[in-house]
Design a protein around this motif. Structure first.
Motif, PDB file in Angstrom:
ATOM      1  N   VAL A  19     -38.255  -9.480 -34.886  1.00  0.00           N
ATOM      2  CA  VAL A  19     -38.081  -8.579 -34.976  1.00  0.00           C
ATOM      3  C   VAL A  19     -39.214  -7.509 -35.342  1.00  0.00           C
ATOM      4  CG1 VAL A  19     -37.637  -6.819 -37.126  1.00  0.00           C
ATOM      5  CG2 VAL A  19     -36.383  -8.348 -36.037  1.00  0.00           C
ATOM      6  N   LYS A  21     -40.472  -3.741 -36.285  1.00  0.00           N
ATOM      7  CA  LYS A  21     -40.411  -3.032 -36.151  1.00  0.00           C
ATOM      8  C   LYS A  21     -42.154  -2.807 -37.901  1.00  0.00           C
ATOM      9  CE  LYS A  21     -38.065  -4.703 -40.494  1.00  0.00           C
ATOM     10  NZ  LYS A  21     -36.860  -4.310 -40.946  1.00  0.00           N
ATOM     11  N   ILE A  63     -31.120  -3.080 -34.124  1.00  0.00           N
ATOM     12  CA  ILE A  63     -31.127  -3.257 -35.327  1.00  0.00           C
ATOM     13  C   ILE A  63     -30.510  -3.039 -36.203  1.00  0.00           C
ATOM     14  CG2 ILE A  63     -31.813  -5.927 -34.269  1.00  0.00           C
ATOM     15  CD1 ILE A  63     -34.017  -6.003 -36.586  1.00  0.00           C
ATOM     16  N   MET A 191     -32.345 -14.421 -41.628  1.00  0.00           N
ATOM     17  CA  MET A 191     -33.762 -13.114 -41.398  1.00  0.00           C
ATOM     18  C   MET A 191     -34.553 -14.197 -41.995  1.00  0.00           C
ATOM     19  SD  MET A 191     -31.960  -9.519 -42.964  1.00  0.00           S
ATOM     20  CE  MET A 191     -33.498  -8.865 -43.879  1.00  0.00           C
ATOM     21  N   SER A 192     -36.077 -13.540 -42.720  1.00  0.00           N
ATOM     22  CA  SER A 192     -36.944 -14.290 -43.054  1.00  0.00           C
ATOM     23  C   SER A 192     -36.461 -15.377 -43.617  1.00  0.00           C
ATOM     24  CB  SER A 192     -38.326 -13.623 -42.738  1.00  0.00           C
ATOM     25  OG  SER A 192     -39.000 -13.195 -41.884  1.00  0.00           O
ATOM     26  N   ARG A 207     -33.115 -12.639 -36.883  1.00  0.00           N
ATOM     27  CA  ARG A 207     -33.935 -11.771 -36.719  1.00  0.00           C
ATOM     28  C   ARG A 207     -34.763 -11.862 -37.931  1.00  0.00           C
ATOM     29  NH1 ARG A 207     -28.235  -9.776 -37.531  1.00  0.00           N
ATOM     30  NH2 ARG A 207     -29.386  -9.612 -39.528  1.00  0.00           N
ATOM     31  N   ILE A 208     -35.760 -12.095 -36.744  1.00  0.00           N
ATOM     32  CA  ILE A 208     -36.941 -12.078 -37.923  1.00  0.00           C
ATOM     33  C   ILE A 208     -38.054 -11.656 -37.972  1.00  0.00           C
ATOM     34  CG2 ILE A 208     -38.709 -14.904 -38.401  1.00  0.00           C
ATOM     35  CD1 ILE A 208     -36.447 -16.651 -38.337  1.00  0.00           C
ATOM     36  N   GLY A 209     -38.575 -10.991 -39.203  1.00  0.00           N
ATOM     37  CA  GLY A 209     -39.782 -10.271 -38.825  1.00  0.00           C
ATOM     38  C   GLY A 209     -40.791 -10.728 -39.430  1.00  0.00           C
ATOM     39  N   SER A 210     -40.686 -10.611 -41.236  1.00  0.00           N
ATOM     40  CA  SER A 210     -42.083 -10.687 -42.151  1.00  0.00           C
ATOM     41  C   SER A 210     -42.703 -12.251 -41.465  1.00  0.00           C
ATOM     42  CB  SER A 210     -41.879 -10.004 -42.965  1.00  0.00           C
ATOM     43  OG  SER A 210     -40.104 -11.360 -43.283  1.00  0.00           O
ATOM     44  N   ARG A 216     -44.719  -7.015 -43.251  1.00  0.00           N
ATOM     45  CA  ARG A 216     -45.001  -5.832 -42.418  1.00  0.00           C
ATOM     46  C   ARG A 216     -46.818  -4.626 -43.954  1.00  0.00           C
ATOM     47  NH1 ARG A 216     -40.291  -7.396 -41.520  1.00  0.00           N
ATOM     48  NH2 ARG A 216     -39.016  -6.767 -43.792  1.00  0.00           N
TER      49      ARG A 216
HETATM   50  C1  PLP Z   1     -36.378  -5.688 -40.847  1.00  0.00           C
HETATM   51  C2  PLP Z   1     -34.728  -6.472 -40.314  1.00  0.00           C
HETATM   52  C3  PLP Z   1     -34.898  -8.006 -39.985  1.00  0.00           C
HETATM   53  C4  PLP Z   1     -36.216  -8.660 -40.369  1.00  0.00           C
HETATM   54  O1  PLP Z   1     -36.289  -8.801 -41.195  1.00  0.00           O
HETATM   55  P1  PLP Z   1     -37.429 -10.089 -42.429  1.00  0.00           P
HETATM   56  O2  PLP Z   1     -36.893 -10.249 -43.518  1.00  0.00           O
HETATM   57  O3  PLP Z   1     -38.834  -9.810 -42.422  1.00  0.00           O
HETATM   58  O4  PLP Z   1     -37.315 -11.240 -41.359  1.00  0.00           O
HETATM   59  C5  PLP Z   1     -33.644  -8.318 -39.691  1.00  0.00           C
HETATM   60  N1  PLP Z   1     -32.553  -7.378 -39.442  1.00  0.00           N
HETATM   61  C6  PLP Z   1     -32.548  -6.580 -39.342  1.00  0.00           C
HETATM   62  C7  PLP Z   1     -31.732  -5.690 -39.421  1.00  0.00           C
HETATM   63  C8  PLP Z   1     -34.040  -5.724 -39.933  1.00  0.00           C
HETATM   64  O5  PLP Z   1     -33.871  -4.634 -40.735  1.00  0.00           O
END
Ligand code: PLP
Length: 217
Positions: A19, A21, A63, A191-192, A207-210, A216
């Motif tokens: 992820v 963003k 997403i 997620m994370s 779905r992994i971002g941080s 972020r």
């Molecule tokens: C931002 C987001 C994520 C990832 O979130 P993290 O906690 O940073 O891993 C996953 N899914 C959606 C829909 C998001 O908006």
């Protein structure tokens, strides 16, 4: 961090959506150079800005919540839309996909969290849609599975129960509507903070971002 996450996904045969963003293109490029090809953005506008600056073999997933008036751009840029949460939106996506001559993969987002604010179908709503003749008339959308977000809570038991419920919704839809559709096989959850739980409950995509990129900005 990428390698660590991938090694946790491997025994479950689950795939990573990185992820990206709010991340600059250089950060995305860094993960691309390590082999990551699937990236997720939550805003169409941001996706449209980044996509031309990055390699064309990236698989972009949308997403985040999508407005019908952005459906055309979403269809043009994404390979999978995780966040289909109304029939009106699905119809708009299908219309644009027909116009663009493109087949587009979609997931139904379900509301599984206790929080009010999160988007997504209620089960009843989705079943009504699937029974409707208008649904059968869709041409260029391919429904690939379901997506959901658990409650943001320390209570891991609750998160387990919410993800388990999404898996049950998936199984019900599969049996009742998609039994002859092998492509209906994706469960996007985790997620994370909770992807380990999601894997145990049957996620096929996390779905992994941080955790990947750092916090972020
Ligand atoms: C931002 C987001 C994520 C990832 O979130 P993290 O906690 O940073 O891993 C996953 N899914 C959606 C829909 C998001 O908006």
């Amino acid at each position: 961090m990428l390698g660590e996450i991938l090694s946790k996904l491997a025994p479950f045969n689950a795939r990573l959506v990185a992820v990206s963003k709010t991340q600059p293109v250089e950060e995305i490029r860094r993960l691309y150079d390590l082999g990551q090809r699937v990236f997720g953005e939550n805003r169409v506008q941001e996706l449209a800005e980044k996509q031309p600056l990055l390699p064309s073999d990236i698989d972009w997933h949308l997403i985040g919540h999508l407005q019908t008036n952005k459906a055309r751009q979403a269809v043009a840029l994404a390979s999978l839309i995780h966040s289909v949460d109304s029939f009106k939106l699905l119809q708009a996506i299908d219309n644009e996909a027909v116009k663009l001559g493109k087949k587009i993969d979609c997931l139904f987002q379900f509301h599984i969290a206790a929080e009010e604010s999160k988007f997504g179908f209620e089960e009843k709503e989705a079943f009504e849609m699937l029974h409707s003749p208008e649904f059968s008339a869709l041409k260029n959308t391919r429904i690939r599975g379901v997506m959901g977000m658990a409650t943001f809570t320390e209570d891991r038991g609750q998160v387990h129960r919410e993800f388990r419920r999404l898996k049950e919704i998936f199984e019900r839809l599969k049996t009742e509507f998609f039994a002859d559709r092998p492509e209906f096989n994706e469960i996007s959850m985790g997620m994370s903070g909770d992807y380990d739980i999601a894997l145990e409950e049957g996620a096929t995509m996390v779905r992994i971002g941080s955790l990947l990129f750092g916090r972020r900005t």
